[in-house]
Design a protein around this motif. Structure first.
Motif, PDB file in Angstrom:
ATOM      1  N   LEU A 188      36.517  33.445  28.004  1.00  0.00           N
ATOM      2  CA  LEU A 188      36.544  32.120  27.125  1.00  0.00           C
ATOM      3  C   LEU A 188      37.922  31.795  26.953  1.00  0.00           C
ATOM      4  N   VAL A 189      38.766  32.396  26.555  1.00  0.00           N
ATOM      5  CA  VAL A 189      40.271  32.358  26.458  1.00  0.00           C
ATOM      6  C   VAL A 189      41.136  32.600  27.701  1.00  0.00           C
ATOM      7  N   GLU A 190      40.789  33.563  28.543  1.00  0.00           N
ATOM      8  CA  GLU A 190      41.641  34.082  29.586  1.00  0.00           C
ATOM      9  C   GLU A 190      40.716  34.778  30.473  1.00  0.00           C
ATOM     10  N   ASP A 191      40.853  34.421  31.762  1.00  0.00           N
ATOM     11  CA  ASP A 191      40.407  35.228  32.737  1.00  0.00           C
ATOM     12  C   ASP A 191      41.094  36.314  33.020  1.00  0.00           C
ATOM     13  N   ILE A 192      40.179  37.295  33.487  1.00  0.00           N
ATOM     14  CA  ILE A 192      40.724  38.827  33.755  1.00  0.00           C
ATOM     15  C   ILE A 192      40.285  38.874  35.174  1.00  0.00           C
ATOM     16  N   THR A 193      41.568  39.540  36.003  1.00  0.00           N
ATOM     17  CA  THR A 193      41.381  39.860  37.253  1.00  0.00           C
ATOM     18  C   THR A 193      42.359  41.034  37.514  1.00  0.00           C
ATOM     19  N   ALA A 194      42.146  41.936  38.077  1.00  0.00           N
ATOM     20  CA  ALA A 194      42.907  43.157  38.785  1.00  0.00           C
ATOM     21  C   ALA A 194      42.527  43.575  40.088  1.00  0.00           C
ATOM     22  N   ALA A 195      43.180  44.560  40.951  1.00  0.00           N
ATOM     23  CA  ALA A 195      43.061  44.645  42.151  1.00  0.00           C
ATOM     24  C   ALA A 195      43.480  46.189  42.339  1.00  0.00           C
ATOM     25  N   ASN A 196      42.892  47.008  42.814  1.00  0.00           N
ATOM     26  CA  ASN A 196      43.169  48.478  43.264  1.00  0.00           C
ATOM     27  C   ASN A 196      42.919  48.664  44.863  1.00  0.00           C
ATOM     28  N   GLN A 197      44.401  48.853  45.146  1.00  0.00           N
ATOM     29  CA  GLN A 197      44.479  49.122  46.620  1.00  0.00           C
ATOM     30  C   GLN A 197      44.829  50.766  47.109  1.00  0.00           C
ATOM     31  N   LYS A 198      44.271  51.404  46.008  1.00  0.00           N
ATOM     32  CA  LYS A 198      44.648  52.946  46.455  1.00  0.00           C
ATOM     33  C   LYS A 198      43.284  53.518  46.415  1.00  0.00           C
ATOM     34  N   VAL A 199      42.268  52.989  47.214  1.00  0.00           N
ATOM     35  CA  VAL A 199      40.915  53.556  47.272  1.00  0.00           C
ATOM     36  C   VAL A 199      40.877  54.332  48.482  1.00  0.00           C
ATOM     37  N   THR A 200      39.981  55.435  48.283  1.00  0.00           N
ATOM     38  CA  THR A 200      39.732  56.304  49.593  1.00  0.00           C
ATOM     39  C   THR A 200      38.442  55.921  49.955  1.00  0.00           C
ATOM     40  N   PHE A 203      43.964  50.389  39.014  1.00  0.00           N
ATOM     41  CA  PHE A 203      43.869  48.682  38.927  1.00  0.00           C
ATOM     42  C   PHE A 203      45.020  48.080  38.327  1.00  0.00           C
ATOM     43  N   GLN A 204      45.508  47.093  39.184  1.00  0.00           N
ATOM     44  CA  GLN A 204      46.756  46.456  38.780  1.00  0.00           C
ATOM     45  C   GLN A 204      46.447  45.188  37.993  1.00  0.00           C
ATOM     46  N   PHE A 205      47.120  44.767  37.054  1.00  0.00           N
ATOM     47  CA  PHE A 205      46.738  43.640  36.487  1.00  0.00           C
ATOM     48  C   PHE A 205      48.317  42.725  36.237  1.00  0.00           C
ATOM     49  N   ALA A 206      48.258  41.399  36.312  1.00  0.00           N
ATOM     50  CA  ALA A 206      49.368  40.509  36.059  1.00  0.00           C
ATOM     51  C   ALA A 206      49.932  40.757  34.536  1.00  0.00           C
ATOM     52  N   ASN A 207      49.139  41.056  33.706  1.00  0.00           N
ATOM     53  CA  ASN A 207      49.383  41.072  32.488  1.00  0.00           C
ATOM     54  C   ASN A 207      49.428  42.707  31.837  1.00  0.00           C
ATOM     55  N   LYS A 208      50.512  43.340  31.941  1.00  0.00           N
ATOM     56  CA  LYS A 208      50.708  44.814  31.637  1.00  0.00           C
ATOM     57  C   LYS A 208      49.775  45.229  30.106  1.00  0.00           C
ATOM     58  N   LEU A 209      49.775  44.198  29.325  1.00  0.00           N
ATOM     59  CA  LEU A 209      49.060  44.493  27.976  1.00  0.00           C
ATOM     60  C   LEU A 209      47.406  44.412  28.419  1.00  0.00           C
ATOM     61  N   MET A 210      47.100  43.768  29.122  1.00  0.00           N
ATOM     62  CA  MET A 210      45.621  43.572  29.661  1.00  0.00           C
ATOM     63  C   MET A 210      45.463  45.125  30.156  1.00  0.00           C
ATOM     64  N   GLN A 211      46.265  45.354  30.895  1.00  0.00           N
ATOM     65  CA  GLN A 211      46.102  46.722  31.799  1.00  0.00           C
ATOM     66  C   GLN A 211      45.952  47.786  30.887  1.00  0.00           C
TER      67      GLN A 211
END
Length: 186
Positions: A44-56, A75-83
């Protein structure tokens, strides 16, 4: 010889790959060289998105067995506090450090090229909870390599991920998960 993917998920990655490579000689088995798992939550306030490229991930095209394993903290987030909040308050990454999937892909023909509609059925483990899932997707065959893509929804409550009441109405109760794995033959 039959490859026990459950065993692979329980042993250290380096030993697991050695075991898998020995068993895989001369067969149609694949290793994800460019894996990505991402998620999106419409907030509602902010979309949350993250990606993990260290998958086996490994895929056996002969019998359809597929598995992946990842560290939740990757998982890497643009916002480190969100992470930080993701790892400490929601996923409890110290207690539940890994997520995995083990199952079978149906509808795949290793002798065909182009894009094929497939389905993966198996057990997804997140936050210490394992549930049976059924996920539609595609596998593209091109030049001996495979590209798997899938998108599905995960309900937080299904995996006992608790959203604090103070932000309950600001965070979606389900997330859209996207898999994008580029496989090469072993």
């Amino acid at each position: 010889m039959v490859l026990n993917l459950g065993l692979l998920l329980r042993i250290p990655v380096a030993i697991g790959f050695l075991f898998f490579t020995i068993k895989a000689s001369g067969q149609q088995r694949y290793f994800a060289e460019k894996p990505s798992i991402s998620f999106f939550s419409d907030g509602l306030v902010e979309d949350i998105t993250a990606a993990n490229q260290k998958v086996t991930s490994i895929f056996d095209a002969l019998n359809g067995e597929i598995a992946f394993l990842m560290n939740v903290k990757d998982f890497q987030f643009a916002n480190k506090l969100m992470q930080t909040h993701f790892n400490e308050k929601y996923m409890e990454s110290e207690t539940y450090p890994k997520s995995s999937f083990q199952g079978k892909v149906t509808g795949f023909n290793a002798n065909s090229s182009g894009t094929q509609q497939v389905k993966a059925v198996g057990k997804l483990t997140i936050h210490g909870v394992t549930r049976e899932i059924d996920v539609p997707g595609t596998i593209e065959v091109n030049g001996g390599k495979l590209k798997l893509k899938a998108k599905f929804l995960v309900k937080l409550e299904d995996y006992k991920i608790v959203v604090p009441q103070v932000v309950w109405d600001k965070i979606a109760q389900q997330v859209e998960v996207t898999l994008d794995f580029a496989y090469r033959p072993l």
